[in-house]
Design a protein around this motif. Structure first.
Motif, PDB file in Angstrom:
ATOM      1  N   LEU A 176     -49.155 -11.088 -82.724  1.00 44.44           N
ATOM      2  CA  LEU A 176     -48.688 -11.708 -83.956  1.00 44.44           C
ATOM      3  C   LEU A 176     -49.029 -13.196 -83.983  1.00 44.44           C
ATOM      4  N   SER A 177     -49.171 -13.742 -85.177  1.00 46.23           N
ATOM      5  CA  SER A 177     -49.476 -15.165 -85.324  1.00 46.23           C
ATOM      6  C   SER A 177     -48.222 -15.996 -85.045  1.00 46.23           C
ATOM      7  N   ALA A 178     -48.429 -17.289 -84.824  1.00 48.91           N
ATOM      8  CA  ALA A 178     -47.313 -18.186 -84.519  1.00 48.91           C
ATOM      9  C   ALA A 178     -46.292 -18.209 -85.652  1.00 48.91           C
ATOM     10  N   SER A 179     -46.767 -18.177 -86.891  1.00 47.46           N
ATOM     11  CA  SER A 179     -45.827 -18.217 -88.016  1.00 47.46           C
ATOM     12  C   SER A 179     -45.024 -16.918 -88.115  1.00 47.46           C
ATOM     13  N   THR A 180     -45.642 -15.787 -87.807  1.00 44.87           N
ATOM     14  CA  THR A 180     -44.924 -14.510 -87.834  1.00 44.87           C
ATOM     15  C   THR A 180     -43.891 -14.460 -86.722  1.00 44.87           C
ATOM     16  N   ILE A 181     -44.251 -14.966 -85.558  1.00 43.85           N
ATOM     17  CA  ILE A 181     -43.311 -15.019 -84.443  1.00 43.85           C
ATOM     18  C   ILE A 181     -42.127 -15.905 -84.803  1.00 43.85           C
ATOM     19  N   ALA A 182     -42.403 -17.060 -85.404  1.00 41.14           N
ATOM     20  CA  ALA A 182     -41.330 -17.963 -85.827  1.00 41.14           C
ATOM     21  C   ALA A 182     -40.432 -17.283 -86.858  1.00 41.14           C
ATOM     22  N   TYR A 183     -41.031 -16.500 -87.746  1.00 46.21           N
ATOM     23  CA  TYR A 183     -40.265 -15.762 -88.751  1.00 46.21           C
ATOM     24  C   TYR A 183     -39.297 -14.788 -88.073  1.00 46.21           C
ATOM     25  N   TYR A 184     -39.795 -13.989 -87.117  1.00 50.47           N
ATOM     26  CA  TYR A 184     -38.930 -13.032 -86.433  1.00 50.47           C
ATOM     27  C   TYR A 184     -37.841 -13.732 -85.619  1.00 50.47           C
ATOM     28  N   LEU A 185     -38.171 -14.868 -85.021  1.00 54.54           N
ATOM     29  CA  LEU A 185     -37.155 -15.617 -84.270  1.00 54.54           C
ATOM     30  C   LEU A 185     -36.095 -16.197 -85.200  1.00 54.54           C
ATOM     31  N   SER A 186     -36.505 -16.658 -86.377  1.00 52.27           N
ATOM     32  CA  SER A 186     -35.515 -17.184 -87.323  1.00 52.27           C
ATOM     33  C   SER A 186     -34.616 -16.069 -87.854  1.00 52.27           C
ATOM     34  N   GLN A 187     -35.188 -14.868 -88.026  1.00 49.54           N
ATOM     35  CA  GLN A 187     -34.379 -13.726 -88.445  1.00 49.54           C
ATOM     36  C   GLN A 187     -33.386 -13.345 -87.342  1.00 49.54           C
ATOM     37  N   LEU A 188     -33.832 -13.381 -86.103  1.00 46.93           N
ATOM     38  CA  LEU A 188     -32.941 -13.116 -84.973  1.00 46.93           C
ATOM     39  C   LEU A 188     -31.814 -14.139 -84.949  1.00 46.93           C
ATOM     40  N   CYS A 189     -32.160 -15.387 -85.199  1.00 46.11           N
ATOM     41  CA  CYS A 189     -31.162 -16.450 -85.240  1.00 46.11           C
ATOM     42  C   CYS A 189     -30.151 -16.203 -86.368  1.00 46.11           C
ATOM     43  N   ALA A 190     -30.616 -15.710 -87.507  1.00 44.72           N
ATOM     44  CA  ALA A 190     -29.714 -15.412 -88.622  1.00 44.72           C
ATOM     45  C   ALA A 190     -28.723 -14.316 -88.241  1.00 44.72           C
TER      46      ALA A 190
END
Length: 158
Positions: free
Chosen positions: A65-79
């Protein structure tokens, strides 16, 4: 002990009832991705720590996955994590401090068309509306990349 799958489904159901279908969908996709990661080693939410989050990030990278997609999944995990804290399911800890939930934007690479490409655009045989659109594009390029909004507000006086 808080089971993530049950907790996530409850959040998704609540979002759907509230009419927040897009948010519910994004949470669902993110929850499914996390459940894929945890398939062989289910970890209760109260056992999540920095190492768990780093392992998840590493796993996402290994998926290509791209860096932005990884950041997206991490932000969702954080939510999800913040919702669990807010509801008193788990105690808050700074488990995301070692990962980047917001990737740095890549600078846009701007390329100007070659002289041959500009000449080709000038000589295209188009219908009237396409002709006007082409002329606006060429004007924008000749005006050093003037954006559409600025062109729309141009007057003869300026």
């Amino acid at each position: 002990m808080t089971d993530f799958a049950t907790f996530a489904q409850k959040i998704i159901d609540e979002l759907t009832k509230e009419g927040r279908k897009h948010t519910a969908e994004t949470r669902k996709y993110s929850a499914n991705r996390l459940l894929m990661f945890m398939a062989d080693k289910p970890t209760p939410m109260d056992k999540w720590d920095e190492l768990f989050v780093q392992d998840y990030e590493t796993w996402l990278k290994a998926q290509g996955l791209s860096a932005s997609t990884i950041a997206y999944y991490l932000s969702q995990l954080c939510a999800f994590y913040k919702q669990a804290v807010k509801r008193g399911k788990i105690q808050e800890q700074d488990i995301f401090r070692l990962v980047n939930k917001t990737p740095s934007p890549k600078p846009a690479v701007q390329q100007f068309p070659s002289i041959a490409e500009l000449r080709y655009l000038q000589t295209l045989n188009l219908n009237k509306s396409q002709d006007f659109a082409r002329d606006m594009l060429l004007f924008s390029l000749y005006a050093r990349g003037m954006n559409y909004v600025d062109m729309a507000y141009l007057k003869k006086s300026n």
